[in-house]
Design a protein around this motif. Structure first.
Motif, PDB file in Angstrom:
ATOM      1  N   THR A  13       0.851  -1.189   0.000  1.00 21.08           N
ATOM      2  CA  THR A  13       0.000   0.000   0.000  1.00 21.08           C
ATOM      3  C   THR A  13       0.887   1.238   0.000  1.00 21.08           C
ATOM      4  N   LEU A  14       0.299   2.389  -0.248  1.00 24.08           N
ATOM      5  CA  LEU A  14       1.066   3.635  -0.223  1.00 24.08           C
ATOM      6  C   LEU A  14       1.551   3.955   1.189  1.00 24.08           C
ATOM      7  N   ILE A  15       0.787   3.541   2.182  1.00 21.62           N
ATOM      8  CA  ILE A  15       1.230   3.723   3.575  1.00 21.62           C
ATOM      9  C   ILE A  15       2.473   2.878   3.843  1.00 21.62           C
ATOM     10  N   ILE A  74       7.288   9.152  -5.031  1.00 22.49           N
ATOM     11  CA  ILE A  74       6.550   9.217  -6.300  1.00 22.49           C
ATOM     12  C   ILE A  74       7.062   8.150  -7.265  1.00 22.49           C
ATOM     13  N   TYR A  75       8.378   8.013  -7.340  1.00 21.89           N
ATOM     14  CA  TYR A  75       8.966   6.995  -8.217  1.00 21.89           C
ATOM     15  C   TYR A  75       8.569   5.590  -7.753  1.00 21.89           C
ATOM     16  N   GLY A  76       8.663   5.365  -6.451  1.00 25.29           N
ATOM     17  CA  GLY A  76       8.303   4.058  -5.907  1.00 25.29           C
ATOM     18  C   GLY A  76       6.848   3.722  -6.151  1.00 25.29           C
ATOM     19  N   ALA A  77       5.969   4.708  -5.966  1.00 21.57           N
ATOM     20  CA  ALA A  77       4.533   4.474  -6.153  1.00 21.57           C
ATOM     21  C   ALA A  77       4.202   4.162  -7.601  1.00 21.57           C
ATOM     22  N   CYS A  78       4.725   4.977  -8.531  1.00 25.59           N
ATOM     23  CA  CYS A  78       4.330   4.862  -9.940  1.00 25.59           C
ATOM     24  C   CYS A  78       5.131   3.828 -10.721  1.00 25.59           C
ATOM     25  N   ARG A  79       6.415   3.742 -10.460  1.00 29.09           N
ATOM     26  CA  ARG A  79       7.255   2.853 -11.264  1.00 29.09           C
ATOM     27  C   ARG A  79       7.481   1.478 -10.627  1.00 29.09           C
ATOM     28  N   LEU A  80       7.619   1.441  -9.295  1.00 22.75           N
ATOM     29  CA  LEU A  80       7.903   0.168  -8.640  1.00 22.75           C
ATOM     30  C   LEU A  80       6.641  -0.565  -8.210  1.00 22.75           C
ATOM     31  N   CYS A  81       5.596   0.204  -7.854  1.00 25.84           N
ATOM     32  CA  CYS A  81       4.375  -0.426  -7.347  1.00 25.84           C
ATOM     33  C   CYS A  81       3.218  -0.387  -8.337  1.00 25.84           C
ATOM     34  N   LEU A  84      15.131   0.593  -1.782  1.00 31.32           N
ATOM     35  CA  LEU A  84      13.724   0.837  -1.479  1.00 31.32           C
ATOM     36  C   LEU A  84      12.882  -0.382  -1.824  1.00 31.32           C
ATOM     37  N   THR A  85      13.152  -0.964  -2.979  1.00 26.82           N
ATOM     38  CA  THR A  85      12.426  -2.169  -3.394  1.00 26.82           C
ATOM     39  C   THR A  85      12.614  -3.279  -2.369  1.00 26.82           C
ATOM     40  N   GLY A  86      13.855  -3.459  -1.922  1.00 25.46           N
ATOM     41  CA  GLY A  86      14.123  -4.477  -0.914  1.00 25.46           C
ATOM     42  C   GLY A  86      13.435  -4.173   0.402  1.00 25.46           C
ATOM     43  N   ASN A  87      13.394  -2.903   0.785  1.00 27.27           N
ATOM     44  CA  ASN A  87      12.768  -2.506   2.046  1.00 27.27           C
ATOM     45  C   ASN A  87      11.292  -2.838   2.087  1.00 27.27           C
ATOM     46  N   PHE A  88      10.542  -2.436   1.023  1.00 27.12           N
ATOM     47  CA  PHE A  88       9.111  -2.682   1.140  1.00 27.12           C
ATOM     48  C   PHE A  88       8.741  -4.133   0.857  1.00 27.12           C
ATOM     49  N   ALA A 127      -0.917  11.427  -6.696  1.00 29.38           N
ATOM     50  CA  ALA A 127      -1.146  12.853  -6.438  1.00 29.38           C
ATOM     51  C   ALA A 127      -2.224  13.061  -5.381  1.00 29.38           C
ATOM     52  N   GLN A 128      -3.299  12.299  -5.482  1.00 30.96           N
ATOM     53  CA  GLN A 128      -4.386  12.422  -4.502  1.00 30.96           C
ATOM     54  C   GLN A 128      -3.909  12.028  -3.111  1.00 30.96           C
ATOM     55  N   PHE A 129      -3.113  10.982  -3.033  1.00 32.52           N
ATOM     56  CA  PHE A 129      -2.604  10.526  -1.739  1.00 32.52           C
ATOM     57  C   PHE A 129      -1.716  11.577  -1.087  1.00 32.52           C
ATOM     58  N   LEU A 130      -0.919  12.264  -1.891  1.00 29.17           N
ATOM     59  CA  LEU A 130       0.018  13.272  -1.361  1.00 29.17           C
ATOM     60  C   LEU A 130      -0.605  14.660  -1.252  1.00 29.17           C
TER      61      LEU A 130
END
Length: 301
Positions: free
Chosen positions: A209-211, A245-252, A294-298, A260-263
């Protein structure tokens, strides 16, 4: 064996392909290509069928079509039969021009729709007919990048979708759309599915999730979600915001509009940040390493 029943679903997108009989050429001259595009326009208007993308190759065609109340079969019969009659008369020949019935795959989600859109427009490059998809004359890509009031191509839907995923057609940056192998595009079974939605989120069971993503960003940078949502301009916060933003759009796989709405940011600013990250991450090895961490973290959260 009886022919498989064609599926008609009002408002649905279809990836349509048709090949020359015995894989022979169906276009020999500019006049042939022009005739086919003229007939596409004629029958799309007659049968209320929207053409969102196309590529005409020497021995086959690709269409991205959206149907309304009339089944796709009506449009394709009119188009193929009319072209075959003109072609045979023009070249003093008889017999089939196209090999069997056309193939039509129902597109049931946005990712597949984007992949087909990309596949169609890169077809001339894969075939060695062009180095740049924008230079190939007999595809719809230039209908998207140039303002042509006489174009019959419906560009509005795909332009909106591309913007939502942070993809710029002016750059023809198809690299941001995941590839789908040609055999997958050709061999996917035609099956019933939900009609294409105007607005739909990508549903992936294992996607954080974004959270959760914000928690991974905080672990990596020490910057909280609360700080990321502010308008702070200090280097550390801006970096954390761009990574989010990169993680949300490109990785997830979240859309720009969702991010944008979330932020609580506007779509334009998020899209600009995403494009900057796309460019910087190619050149900055330290930034690329942070994205990998970041990918490894989430994944481990």
């Amino acid at each position: 064996m009886p022919r498989r029943l064609r599926i008609h679903e009002r408002g649905a997108f279809y990836h349509v392909t048709s090949r020359g009989n015995n894989k022979e050429q169906v276009f020999f001259s500019d006049e042939d290509y022009s005739t086919y595009t003229f007939l596409m326009k004629k029958y799309s208007l007659k049968y209320c069928t929207e053409i969102h993308a196309y590529a005409l190759m020497p021995n086959h065609i690709h269409l991205l079509a959206r149907v309304d109340s009339m089944p796709l079969q009506k449009f394709m019969q009119g188009l193929q039969q009319s072209y075959a009659q003109i072609f045979n008369k023009r070249y003093d020949r008889v017999g089939h021009v196209f090999q069997g019935r056309y193939n039509a795959h129902l597109i049931s989600n946005e990712q597949y729709l984007l992949q087909v859109f990309k596949y169609i427009h890169l077809n001339p490059v894969r075939a060695g007919l062009a180095d740049d998809p924008k230079t190939y004359r007999w595809s719809s890509l230039n209908d998207y990048t140039a303002a042509d009031k006489n174009s019959f191509i419906e560009t509005g839907f795909m332009k909106k979708l591309l913007i939502e995923y942070g993809i710029s057609l002016n750059k023809a940056d198809f690299s941001l759309i995941p590839d789908l192998a040609p055999e997958e595009l050709q061999e996917l079974p035609q099956k019933a599915g939900p009609a294409n939605r105007e607005i739909a989120a990508i549903a992936e069971k294992n996607r954080p999730t974004l959270i959760e993503l914000a928690g991974a960003i905080e672990d990596l940078t020490g910057i909280s979600l609360k700080a990321i949502k502010t308008s702070a301009k200090d280097r550390a916060t801006v970096l954390a915001r761009y990574l989010f933003i990169y993680g949300a759009c490109r990785l997830c796989g979240f859309r720009v509009v969702d991010t944008a709405q979330f932020l609580d940011k506007n779509i334009v600013s998020v899209s600009i940040a995403l494009n900057k990250m796309d460019e910087q991450i190619k050149e900055d090895s330290a930034l690329k390493k942070m994205a990998q961490e970041l990918t490894g973290n989430f994944k481990n959260r």
